[in-house]
Motif scaffolding. Structure first.
Motif, PDB file in Angstrom:
ATOM      1  N   ASP A 110     -66.989  29.747 -38.083  1.00  0.00           N
ATOM      2  CA  ASP A 110     -68.398  29.502 -37.744  1.00  0.00           C
ATOM      3  C   ASP A 110     -69.186  30.805 -37.588  1.00  0.00           C
ATOM      4  N   LEU A 111     -68.619  31.899 -38.060  1.00  0.00           N
ATOM      5  CA  LEU A 111     -69.307  33.204 -38.038  1.00  0.00           C
ATOM      6  C   LEU A 111     -69.816  33.545 -36.645  1.00  0.00           C
ATOM      7  N   ARG A 188     -69.992  27.078 -28.242  1.00  0.00           N
ATOM      8  CA  ARG A 188     -70.262  27.518 -29.624  1.00  0.00           C
ATOM      9  C   ARG A 188     -70.858  26.374 -30.412  1.00  0.00           C
ATOM     10  N   LEU A 189     -72.016  25.878 -29.939  1.00  0.00           N
ATOM     11  CA  LEU A 189     -72.619  24.706 -30.561  1.00  0.00           C
ATOM     12  C   LEU A 189     -73.996  25.038 -31.105  1.00  0.00           C
ATOM     13  N   ARG A 190     -74.230  24.625 -32.318  1.00  0.00           N
ATOM     14  CA  ARG A 190     -75.558  24.812 -32.904  1.00  0.00           C
ATOM     15  C   ARG A 190     -76.512  23.689 -32.495  1.00  0.00           C
ATOM     16  N   LYS A 191     -75.960  22.613 -32.026  1.00  0.00           N
ATOM     17  CA  LYS A 191     -76.796  21.506 -31.540  1.00  0.00           C
ATOM     18  C   LYS A 191     -76.207  21.004 -30.235  1.00  0.00           C
ATOM     19  N   ASP A 192     -77.007  20.985 -29.194  1.00  0.00           N
ATOM     20  CA  ASP A 192     -76.512  20.542 -27.889  1.00  0.00           C
ATOM     21  C   ASP A 192     -77.719  20.239 -27.009  1.00  0.00           C
ATOM     22  N   ASN A 193     -78.147  18.979 -27.012  1.00  0.00           N
ATOM     23  CA  ASN A 193     -79.328  18.606 -26.232  1.00  0.00           C
ATOM     24  C   ASN A 193     -78.905  17.878 -24.957  1.00  0.00           C
ATOM     25  N   THR A 194     -78.408  18.645 -24.010  1.00  0.00           N
ATOM     26  CA  THR A 194     -77.918  18.049 -22.767  1.00  0.00           C
ATOM     27  C   THR A 194     -78.521  18.773 -21.567  1.00  0.00           C
TER      28      THR A 194
ATOM     29  N   PRO B 357     -67.597  22.852 -31.891  1.00  0.00           N
ATOM     30  CA  PRO B 357     -67.600  24.076 -32.682  1.00  0.00           C
ATOM     31  C   PRO B 357     -67.149  23.760 -34.108  1.00  0.00           C
ATOM     32  N   LEU B 358     -67.766  24.407 -35.073  1.00  0.00           N
ATOM     33  CA  LEU B 358     -67.516  24.096 -36.484  1.00  0.00           C
ATOM     34  C   LEU B 358     -66.026  23.963 -36.823  1.00  0.00           C
ATOM     35  N   PRO B 359     -65.183  24.938 -36.414  1.00  0.00           N
ATOM     36  CA  PRO B 359     -63.779  24.839 -36.831  1.00  0.00           C
ATOM     37  C   PRO B 359     -63.042  23.648 -36.219  1.00  0.00           C
ATOM     38  N   ALA B 360     -63.615  23.015 -35.202  1.00  0.00           N
ATOM     39  CA  ALA B 360     -62.928  21.900 -34.535  1.00  0.00           C
ATOM     40  C   ALA B 360     -63.229  20.545 -35.170  1.00  0.00           C
ATOM     41  N   ILE B 387     -72.531  18.179 -40.858  1.00  0.00           N
ATOM     42  CA  ILE B 387     -71.287  18.920 -40.615  1.00  0.00           C
ATOM     43  C   ILE B 387     -71.533  20.427 -40.579  1.00  0.00           C
ATOM     44  N   GLY B 388     -72.545  20.903 -41.292  1.00  0.00           N
ATOM     45  CA  GLY B 388     -72.856  22.332 -41.277  1.00  0.00           C
ATOM     46  C   GLY B 388     -73.304  22.825 -39.911  1.00  0.00           C
ATOM     47  N   ASP B 389     -73.746  21.908 -39.065  1.00  0.00           N
ATOM     48  CA  ASP B 389     -74.125  22.252 -37.682  1.00  0.00           C
ATOM     49  C   ASP B 389     -73.064  21.829 -36.672  1.00  0.00           C
TER      50      ASP B 389
END
Lengths: 490, 490
Positions: A110-111, A188-194, B357-360, B387-389
């Protein structure tokens, strides 16, 4: 006998917790932490705490909190606005992140990179590069500035135009709150609306709400192709039109887009050894364009030639040079990077790190130039900076041969002159550098009313005793502890 | 005789302020505002306020605040989690943004649009498109969802992978605070480090800190080239590897990257008229890839063919089809967009909007599939999503021929099963949809301790009487007014 104003029980507890390497009280040891990088502020502190882990940091903060001792978080101590320097009372402790220097993990999937706060920006860039990746944030103090500091101040830099400010580059965060609680937002989340965006609130809070101790930062694939050009243009309007022309074709290819005034470039050209303008003749202004892509091949060269070719045809650009090698590329960048040094060599100067809406830049430059020239005949108006972000370092250099002291005595008149124009254009008095202690006095007039009141309410809610970096961001008349809550309706 | 629980002086003042079109009290008029889009919640309200301007909104809020009347902000009423529905007490008023529908300005120079909160997402997209520009946020409810709502809930959608969530697309904001003060943050600045990130705090606060009334949103140049492909893959791991392959070449070309399970695609293929899989045979899973660029030409086709060619060679992708026309492109997207409808037609279903996290992701899908199949034999595990997010809509459809009611009776068991696995993988129980009232019960266990405590402190600081959207985000036992501040150290 200790050289410290700390109560003995606190002193002993901190020493036991942090050990001699983590607890400095001798003036010779602590004084480098008490003066800012620009040498504008010379404070004092009761001790410097150098925790080695988040746990140590949390315990140390809890101890200071229990004893009512103010804390000044400090990263690489590179603030432009005295944001990490203690006041002169000697009551505060500096909490330094310099011993928390571990790059914990790099995840290719995930870079992302997980780092401790004390990792310098340069070390993070290098660790990414060693894995074929890019951490795109780049500022001139990157050798010293650390991740905790760049996040606490929401640093910008040359590549913000493409990747955003530091804010946009942090996925996760961990911080020690003013009472010593650890706030763990290391997701490590790109989306997390909590719930509320606590990460966003801590970023840019300049250490007044807590000490950032860890972060998960977003990396990018490293560029495999790059095109760099220096363009001669008539003025800021032309530079802006050129930026728009590139943006119309591909905004995500624009790695950097920098503006330099002819005056400022002239100083570089004459005062910096090894700097030489690779154009037939000097121009009124310049744009430095860098395109980059992780994709190999020549599509960037085509893009550069398409846009520049058209701009040369229409007269938007009068001359341009493309870097044909990495050495030439670095030479072009040297012409941009030496502006601060060249201005320093030209004598005394006054710096304004301002931003305005993009379309207002030509007006800003025209009006502020005229106003400063009217104020001080012979003043050298030398703006440059991140024009693609609407962020200009509107710097003023003393007239040639004038007395530096006499010039600097007018610094407030100069700053107020520029600020009045920025204000009229709905801009900001601090685009990148933050408020620190240097600019707190501007907060009531620029951010007063509901905005400053709401900031106060949040500060009071999270740091009711005003122990965390007191005297920063908030204007002094309200910034002392305990702060009185102003009414919402001013 | 009024059908309202409002005190007469407040009633009269609101009617005088807002007029009959802006003040609804008849149950026939107010009831559509009291039920959420999914029909999970059937509340009541004392009135619906429909201010036409920020000034009207501010005055109405100040009046309600003075009378201690709770307020429920509502945009397009498309919440997936009951975030904009009043409770059953009938005490609250709904404050609707539906009459604030003006697109105020579009600026080509900095690609911004200034809008009132009630402008629907579709109207904003259309206004941008009419000027050759793109507002990239896209969600299935975009015809009704409005700008105030998407910012209050930090909406995501298909293009987040490239442009970020709603948060990343807002430059400026204006909001009415719980006491009726107008907080004006309408600055069109890409860099502005002058105090706390109040804009960021309001975004995603689900209306619990104030009502967003205006915004300045960031536009993009409209794409002039596009490539869309549907790829058959073995599993989520392969889809993720394919995503990484595109990202290595050019992350900023990836306009969307969607995952669809074979089960979910099977439902679309059999239950949606006009849907037809353009591949030789069904696959275990699919990836829908869209590349886009404002630059014309064929470089995206080259990129698509390079990456897909290599993926087909190595077996990462077993089959793929590229859209050769806009009609074919829309057909491919139809296969993605009809998943919710197909699942609805297949019977009862349980939705989980989760992120990890993406890898999971492969672990999430493997473990949650096994656990759900063990829980309810014959259950149809039909995940799909962004899935990209790292964001999967992990939806479960009832066994064929089973009783829908009996299946839904197990919804908490199913959700808890999925949630336990997401939790173990450091994910989020709500990636895009927010907390609303549906998911407040999850907050203490997932976001408890310092995080929830800090959120409470901020809520109390800005809305001490808990009048703004009470019962949302915060768990019920703490969510009632007046809220008791929990200790920082739990």
């Amino acid at each position: 006998m200790y050289e410290t104003a700390l109560p003995a029980p606190l002193h002993d507890a901190l020493l036991a917790l942090l050990g001699p390497a983590g607890f400095l009280t001798q003036a010779t040891d602590t004084s480098p932490y008490c003066t800012d990088w620009r040498a504008l502020y010379h404070g004092r502190c009761a001790a410097v705490l150098r925790p080695a882990t988040t746990e140590e940091c949390a315990k140390a903060v809890a101890l200071c909190h229990a004893h009512g001792v103010p804390m000044v978080p400090q990263g690489g101590n590179t603030s432009m606005v005295g944001g990490a320097t203690p006041d002169g009372s000697g009551r505060a402790v500096v909490v330094s992140t310099t011993r928390m220097r571990q790059v914990i993990a790099i995840e290719h999937a995930d870079l992302t990179m997980t780092v401790e706060a004390g990792v310098t920006l340069k070390a993070a860039q290098d660790a990414a590069a060693a894995e074929g990746l890019l951490f795109p944030l780049s500022i001139s103090s990157e050798g010293s500035a650390d991740i905790g500091g760049i996040l606490s101040t929401n640093a910008g830099g040359n590549n913000t135009v493409r990747y955003g400010n530091a804010r946009e580059l942090a996925l996760g965060l961990q911080a020690v709150l003013p009472d010593g609680t650890v706030l763990d937002l290391m997701r490590r989340l790109r989306k997390d609306n909590t719930g509320y965006a606590l990460r966003q609130l801590l970023i840019g809070a300049e250490g007044t709400l807590g000490i950032i101790t860890r972060a998960i930062i977003q990396l990018q694939p490293a560029p495999r192709s790059r095109e760099t050009a220096l363009c001669a243009v008539a003025d800021a309007k032309a530079a802006l039109d050129l930026f728009a022309a590139f943006r119309r074709e591909d905004p995500s290819a624009i790695q950097a887009f920098e503006f330099m005034s002819g005056v400022s470039m002239g100083l570089v050209n004459t005062l910096i050894e090894g700097a030489s303008l690779p154009l037939a003749q000097p121009a009124p202004a310049y744009a430095l364009v860098e395109l980059a892509s992780p994709r190999a091949g020549n599509s960037l060269r085509e893009l550069m030639e398409d846009v520049l070719g058209h701009a040369l045809e229409t007269g938007l650009v009068s001359d341009a040079v493309l870097a044909e090698s990495e050495a030439q590329r670095l030479d072009l960048w040297k012409l941009r990077e030496e502006h601060a040094e060249a201005q320093k060599r030209a004598g005394a100067s006054v710096k304004n790190d301002v931003s305005v809406p993009l379309p207002a830049i030509p007006t800003l430059i025209a009006q502020a130039t005229a106003a400063c020239e009217a104020l001080i005949p012979g003043i050298r108006v030398a703006p440059f900076g991140h024009i693609g972000d609407g962020n200009i370092h509107f710097n003023l250099v003393q007239p040639e041969g004038a007395d530096p002291e006499a010039f600097l005595a007018q610094d407030h008149a100069i700053m107020d002159t520029v600020a009045a124009i920025v204000r009229k254009l709905d801009g900001s008095f601090s685009a990148e550098h933050g408020v620190g202690q240097l600019k707190t006095y501007l907060m009531p007039s620029w951010r007063g009313g509901a905005e400053l009141t709401t900031m106060h309410r949040i500060k009071n809610a999270i740091d009711p005793a005003n122990l965390m970096n007191p005297g920063k961001i908030f204007p002094p008349d309200r910034g002392t502890s305990p702060r009185k809550l102003p009414p919402t309706h001013p």
